[in-house]
Design a protein around this motif. Structure first.
Motif, short mmCIF file in Angstrom:
data_model
loop_
_atom_site.label_atom_id
_atom_site.label_comp_id
_atom_site.label_asym_id
_atom_site.label_seq_id
_atom_site.Cartn_x
_atom_site.Cartn_y
_atom_site.Cartn_z
N UNK A 115 -39.52 -13.85 -84.47
CA UNK A 115 -38.34 -14.10 -83.66
C UNK A 115 -38.62 -15.16 -82.60
N UNK A 116 -37.61 -15.96 -82.28
CA UNK A 116 -37.71 -16.87 -81.14
C UNK A 116 -38.09 -16.09 -79.89
N UNK A 117 -38.92 -16.70 -79.04
CA UNK A 117 -39.37 -16.04 -77.82
C UNK A 117 -38.22 -15.75 -76.86
N UNK A 118 -37.08 -16.40 -77.03
CA UNK A 118 -35.93 -16.18 -76.16
C UNK A 118 -35.27 -14.83 -76.42
N UNK A 119 -35.67 -14.15 -77.49
CA UNK A 119 -35.03 -12.88 -77.86
C UNK A 119 -36.07 -11.77 -77.99
N UNK A 120 -36.70 -11.39 -76.87
CA UNK A 120 -37.72 -10.33 -76.92
C UNK A 120 -37.15 -8.97 -77.27
N UNK A 121 -35.81 -8.84 -77.28
CA UNK A 121 -35.21 -7.57 -77.70
C UNK A 121 -35.60 -7.23 -79.13
N UNK A 122 -35.90 -8.26 -79.94
CA UNK A 122 -36.28 -7.99 -81.33
C UNK A 122 -37.62 -7.27 -81.43
N UNK A 123 -38.44 -7.42 -80.39
CA UNK A 123 -39.72 -6.70 -80.40
C UNK A 123 -39.49 -5.20 -80.42
N UNK A 124 -38.52 -4.72 -79.64
CA UNK A 124 -38.24 -3.29 -79.60
C UNK A 124 -37.75 -2.78 -80.95
N UNK A 125 -36.93 -3.59 -81.63
CA UNK A 125 -36.44 -3.19 -82.95
C UNK A 125 -37.60 -3.12 -83.95
N UNK A 126 -38.49 -4.10 -83.91
CA UNK A 126 -39.64 -4.10 -84.81
C UNK A 126 -40.54 -2.91 -84.55
N UNK A 127 -40.80 -2.62 -83.28
CA UNK A 127 -41.69 -1.50 -82.95
C UNK A 127 -41.08 -0.17 -83.36
N UNK A 128 -39.77 -0.03 -83.24
CA UNK A 128 -39.10 1.20 -83.66
C UNK A 128 -39.34 1.48 -85.13
N UNK A 129 -39.41 0.41 -85.93
CA UNK A 129 -39.60 0.55 -87.37
C UNK A 129 -41.05 0.29 -87.79
N UNK A 130 -41.94 0.21 -86.80
CA UNK A 130 -43.37 0.02 -87.06
C UNK A 130 -43.65 -1.22 -87.91
N UNK A 131 -42.96 -2.29 -87.57
CA UNK A 131 -43.12 -3.56 -88.27
C UNK A 131 -43.81 -4.55 -87.34
N UNK A 132 -44.85 -5.24 -87.77
CA UNK A 132 -45.52 -6.24 -86.92
C UNK A 132 -44.53 -7.29 -86.42
N UNK A 133 -44.70 -7.68 -85.18
CA UNK A 133 -43.77 -8.61 -84.54
C UNK A 133 -44.51 -9.87 -84.09
N UNK A 134 -43.93 -11.03 -84.42
CA UNK A 134 -44.50 -12.33 -84.03
C UNK A 134 -43.44 -13.09 -83.26
N UNK A 135 -43.83 -13.63 -82.12
CA UNK A 135 -42.92 -14.44 -81.32
C UNK A 135 -43.18 -15.92 -81.57
#
Length: 429
Positions: free
Chosen positions: A109-129
């Motif tokens: 995800x673009x760094x401007x949208x850190x909200x996507x990190x919470x969605x990824x963590x909820x589903x235990x999916x690795x997140x890259x900014x």
């Protein structure tokens, strides 16, 4: 692996990630590109599967919000306004993203949208900014952009000041975002944003040139400078013929302001025409500005959307807004810059252009009247062209898309080891 890429914004936010998506597909990965409806044609034209997510905006609505953002001087206020625009659609965005990432191995995800990190963590999916600018990379050795440097004071005091400024920046940005999204996030059972700068993701791809822009100091390994990822429109033979017929044998100044919006573009255009010599040719790519070249201005050519590489090959100097993608295109073209910052990190990129010796800055309020003298300044001083060609040479030795793919693959392969390093609560920048 299946990798989901998501971002919102203008072409400057979309096109780099389209190029990353292509590189991932070429390396054998399955990619889903999640963004809003106006960019479906571009994503699909690149051969990347498109997943539509809210809001259901048309291009005109994107332009409206870009215009509103430009009226705010503070980057924090701009960020908060951006999230305020998204708030009515936030729960729908979250629902759509949860469907898109089902079965995925990674979310980028673009760094401007850190909200996507919470969605990824909820589903235990690795997140890259994915960061378009390097002024978001924290270090004890310099403060955030626009914070004063304590030059001349003892090193220990400078280090403490810099660290304090980054911590303060984290608090301010986190608070600005969370006060806007908190209700929607609570309803969805998601935590708020935390550590926007220092711990936005376990891996942050900083998509600028490492040769030109990576600080010569130690940075935390989560921040990896990959080089630029650039996607272009196909070359237009019709546009090429039109430009060549207009300019003849002489390269000409080119204005391209990308997604910048003007409330009264006709008045800006009239000011430019009055100040620009009638015997000096000029090319304008209006983008979202609303500029229209009147028939009387026969020395000015208006061109539509086209490949930056194709367009800028005709330039003697490029006048642009300092967006990350446009700055990258001008650097790759080996052309001098005149940067007219409008919003966000554009003033930072104008400072980088000046540091590299590739160009100068003009003020947004007065650029139509001052443009000719600025162009003369560039054309009379060969050092700007020389520095631009030196920068271009460095960029030709870099491969941002391939390096970004390698970084993502390495991160996913060794994630279990990396998490222990990245989540150490006692770490510094």
């Amino acid at each position: 692996m299946t990798i989901v890429i998501t971002t919102h914004g203008s072409t400057g936010d979309i096109f780099p990630l389209i190029r990353l998506a292509i590189a991932l597909q070429n390396s054998g990965h399955t990619v889903r590109f999640a963004t809003s409806k106006p960019f479906r044609p571009d994503v699909e034209a690149a051969g990347v599967p498109f997943c539509q997510i809210p809001p259901e905006w048309e291009k005109s609505e994107l332009q409206y919000w870009m215009g509103r953002l430009q009226k705010l001087k503070s980057p924090v206020s701009q960020l908060k306004e951006m999230y305020r625009a998204a708030t009515p659609h936030l729960e729908a965005i979250i629902d759509a993203m949860e469907q898109v990432i089902d079965g995925a191995d990674c979310l980028v995800s673009s760094y401007l949208f850190p909200i996507n990190k919470a969605i990824a963590e909820k589903h235990n999916i690795p997140f890259v900014s994915y960061a378009f600018a390097h002024n978001t990379v924290p270090s004890r050795f310099y403060p955030p952009h626009e914070f004063p440097r304590l030059r001349g004071l003892p090193d220990w005091l400078q280090l403490r000041w810099n660290r304090f400024c980054w911590k303060l920046g984290n608090v301010v940005v986190d608070t600005a975002i969370n006060t806007t999204i908190s209700r929607a996030f609570k309803r969805k059972g998601l935590p708020g944003v935390k550590d926007f700068f220092s711990k936005s993701a376990e891996l942050v791809l900083v998509a600028v040139s490492p040769g030109l822009m990576r600080p010569r100091i130690k940075l935390h390994p989560r921040f990896q400078f990959t080089g630029y990822c650039r996607w272009q429109y196909p070359k237009s033979e019709e546009a090429e013929a039109e430009i060549l017929a207009f300019r003849g044998e002489q390269e000409v100044p080119i204005i391209t302001f990308g997604s910048m919006v003007y409330d009264e573009p006709e008045k800006i255009m009239e000011r430019l025409i009055q100040a620009w010599p009638s015997d000096k040719k000029l090319i304008i790519q209006p983008g979202w500005s609303g500029f229209k070249v009147p028939a009387k201005a026969v020395n000015i050519l208006e061109v539509g959307p086209m490949s930056h590489d194709q367009l800028l090959s005709h330039a003697s100097v490029v006048i642009h807004h300092g967006g990350a993608g446009t700055t990258a295109s001008v650097l790759h073209a080996g052309k001098p810059h005149i940067v007219v910052p409008h919003i966000g990190d554009q003033d930072f990129f104008s400072a980088e252009v000046k540091r590299l010796g590739c160009g100068i800055k003009a003020r947004k309020k007065t650029w139509p009247e001052k443009l000719y003298s600025k162009v003369c300044q560039i054309e009379k001083e060969p050092s700007y062209q020389k520095s631009a060609l030196e920068a271009q040479k460095i960029l030709l030795g870099e491969n941002g898309p391939l390096e970004a793919v390698h970084q993502i693959e390495a991160f996913l392969e060794h994630r279990s080891h990396l998490i222990g390093d990245f989540l150490n609560p006692d770490e510094e920048f």
